[in-house]
Design an enzyme around this catalytic site. Structure first.
Site, PDB file in Angstrom:
ATOM      1  N   SER A   1     -78.822  87.634 -71.807  1.00 20.71           N
ATOM      2  CA  SER A   1     -79.728  88.747 -71.535  1.00 20.71           C
ATOM      3  C   SER A   1     -79.023  90.080 -71.797  1.00 20.71           C
ATOM      4  O   SER A   1     -78.486  90.291 -72.873  1.00 20.71           O
ATOM      5  CB  SER A   1     -80.291  88.648 -70.119  1.00 20.71           C
ATOM      6  OG  SER A   1     -81.400  89.500 -69.951  1.00 20.71           O
TER       7      SER A   1
ATOM      8  N   ASP B   1     -88.950  84.428 -76.642  1.00 20.22           N
ATOM      9  CA  ASP B   1     -88.165  84.812 -75.472  1.00 20.22           C
ATOM     10  C   ASP B   1     -89.065  85.234 -74.312  1.00 20.22           C
ATOM     11  O   ASP B   1     -89.886  86.154 -74.436  1.00 20.22           O
ATOM     12  CB  ASP B   1     -87.226  85.960 -75.843  1.00 20.22           C
ATOM     13  CG  ASP B   1     -86.336  86.371 -74.697  1.00 20.22           C
ATOM     14  OD1 ASP B   1     -85.290  85.745 -74.504  1.00 20.22           O
ATOM     15  OD2 ASP B   1     -86.706  87.321 -73.972  1.00 20.22           O
TER      16      ASP B   1
ATOM     17  N   HIS C   1     -85.394  81.961 -71.440  1.00 16.89           N
ATOM     18  CA  HIS C   1     -84.519  83.134 -71.448  1.00 16.89           C
ATOM     19  C   HIS C   1     -83.237  82.752 -70.720  1.00 16.89           C
ATOM     20  O   HIS C   1     -83.275  82.382 -69.548  1.00 16.89           O
ATOM     21  CB  HIS C   1     -85.202  84.315 -70.743  1.00 16.89           C
ATOM     22  CG  HIS C   1     -84.443  85.610 -70.847  1.00 16.89           C
ATOM     23  ND1 HIS C   1     -84.488  86.401 -71.967  1.00 16.89           N
ATOM     24  CD2 HIS C   1     -83.640  86.249 -69.977  1.00 16.89           C
ATOM     25  CE1 HIS C   1     -83.747  87.483 -71.773  1.00 16.89           C
ATOM     26  NE2 HIS C   1     -83.221  87.402 -70.570  1.00 16.89           N
TER      27      HIS C   1
END
Length: 405
Positions: A189, A285, A352
């Site tokens: 991330s 995503d 994610h």
């Protein structure tokens, strides 16, 4: 009702695994830490604060010391290091950044003393076959700007991400990383984005001839158009770069020809990275679907509400829009994938962050492309066992996904 429960599950998973569902807001409330449980307790690693950071001005948002968690390697992995940069969204204005001063995203006063090491950080060979006995590190994230900022705000906010990265690397080098035969910089991330920005800087720490590479997980944040035709993430990143004064630390190769906001987006950085880089990302995503493509502001009529809560509820037009996002990602990565030294694992999951979770890294039912789990693909690439350019077929063909939506 099912959709509501799925969305709440996404919120819980996102908080445990390092990203905020609302990137421009501080995280509110406490998180459940597996290390506080006596049942099914994973490897939990204690916190070390970087005492030398203060003299360098390398401070968390509230002025406290940054820190990391280190579990020493053993056996054949004693001189190998994997360093993971923690993720956790960004803050883009004084209000949201000030809120972070009162949680672990902006202050080491709120860091957990112990955190679980799972996925690529696990010390179990059957969970992490290639890196289980390496020196494994997680650098905590408390600057709110993907380790890029270098400023100070009159409201008493320190934007010192770049200095924190430098202080952490200096500390780890002194702890033995300077002798590493092989090293991997990783993160997911906001941490995955930080890996892309710091990959060459990390590579330059070691003498030529050492095997040094980078892994960015869920860090390919695209400069994409949302469902209303606007560029929500560009607007947000612009305010992040401006507030954190990140322009001075971004790639000069990029900023010499593009504006600083464009140079915060990874698509404009990866063409010039010299250190071998592996991109692990979902083509759909989950964070970008929620916070870049179909935000509440962009979807004022709520047409995407059901789709965002459960991908099974997406209609034909919505799936077509998401396929367009996938196409943009693959197009951005086309040149990158032509380099033999780089690696790719782009699956068709609504996911994610997949490298720091035991269920998606190397579990028996982990996501696969061509019968290769993520950990196997990354290991094969890192050790040059094979060239990895794994791109999944388009949704909904992959039955191995662990969907968050």
């Amino acid at each position: 009702m099912k959709g509501i429960f799925v969305f709440l599950a996404l919120m819980l998973v996102s908080r445990v695994h390092g990203f905020d569902v609302w990137s421009n807001q501080s995280e509110v409330g406490s998180r459940k830490n597996p290390c506080s449980s006596s049942w099914g307790r994973p490897l939990c690693v204690g916190l070390t604060l970087i005492q030398s950071a203060a003299s360098k001005g390398a401070l968390c948002m509230d002025g406290s010391l940054p820190g990391y968690h280190l579990h020493h390697g053993f056996g054949s992995g004693s001189n190998s290091w994997v360093v993971v940069l923690e993720g956790g969204g960004w803050c883009n204005d004084v209000t949201s950044c000030n809120g972070r001063k009162f949680n672990h995203r902006g202050s080491s006063k709120y860091f957990e003393y112990e955190i679980p090491f799972e996925g690529i950080l696990s010390n179990k060979q059957d969970e992490n076959p290639d890196f289980y006995n390496w020196n494994r590190v997680k650098v905590r994230y408390c600057d709110g700007g993907s380790f890029t900022g270098d400023g100070y705000n009159a409201a008493g906010l320190y934007f010192r991400g770049q200095r924190i990265f430098e202080a952490a690397m200096e500390e780890l080098m002194s702890k033995g990383m300077r002798y590493a035969d092989q090293a991997l910089l990783a993160g997911c991330s906001a941490g995955g984005l930080a890996v892309i920005h710091h990959c060459d800087e990390f590579g330059a720490l070691f003498p030529r001839g050492r095997r040094v590479k980078c892994l960015s997980d869920a860090g390919m944040f695209l400069d994409a158009v949302d469902v209303a035709g606007h560029r929500t993430l560009r607007s947000f990143f612009s305010s992040v770069v401006r507030l954190h004064r990140s322009a001075r630390t971004l790639s000069r190769t990029c900023t010499s020809r593009m504006d600083p906001t464009s140079c915060f987006f990874p698509q404009n950085i990866i063409p010039n990275i010299r250190t071998p880089l592996f991109i692990l990302n979902s083509a759909y995503d989950a964070w970008q679907v929620l916070e870049s493509l179909a935000t509440a502001r962009a979807d004022r009529q709520g047409l995407w509400t059901k789709c965002k809560s459960n991908h099974a509820f997406c209609n034909g037009n919505q799936i077509q829009f998401l396929q367009g996002f996938r196409s943009q990602m693959l197009n951005v990565l086309s040149g990158f994938s032509n380099s033999r030294q780089n690696g790719l694992f782009i699956n068709s999951c609504f996911a994610h962050c997949q490298s720091e979770r035991s269920d998606t890294w190397y579990a028996g039912n982990s996501p696969q492309i061509g019968n290769k789990r993520i950990a196997t693909a990354v290991g094969d690439w890192f050790f040059d066992r094979s060239e990895i350019k794994a791109i999944d077929c388009a949704y909904p063909c992959d039955g191995s996904c662990h969907h968050l939506l």
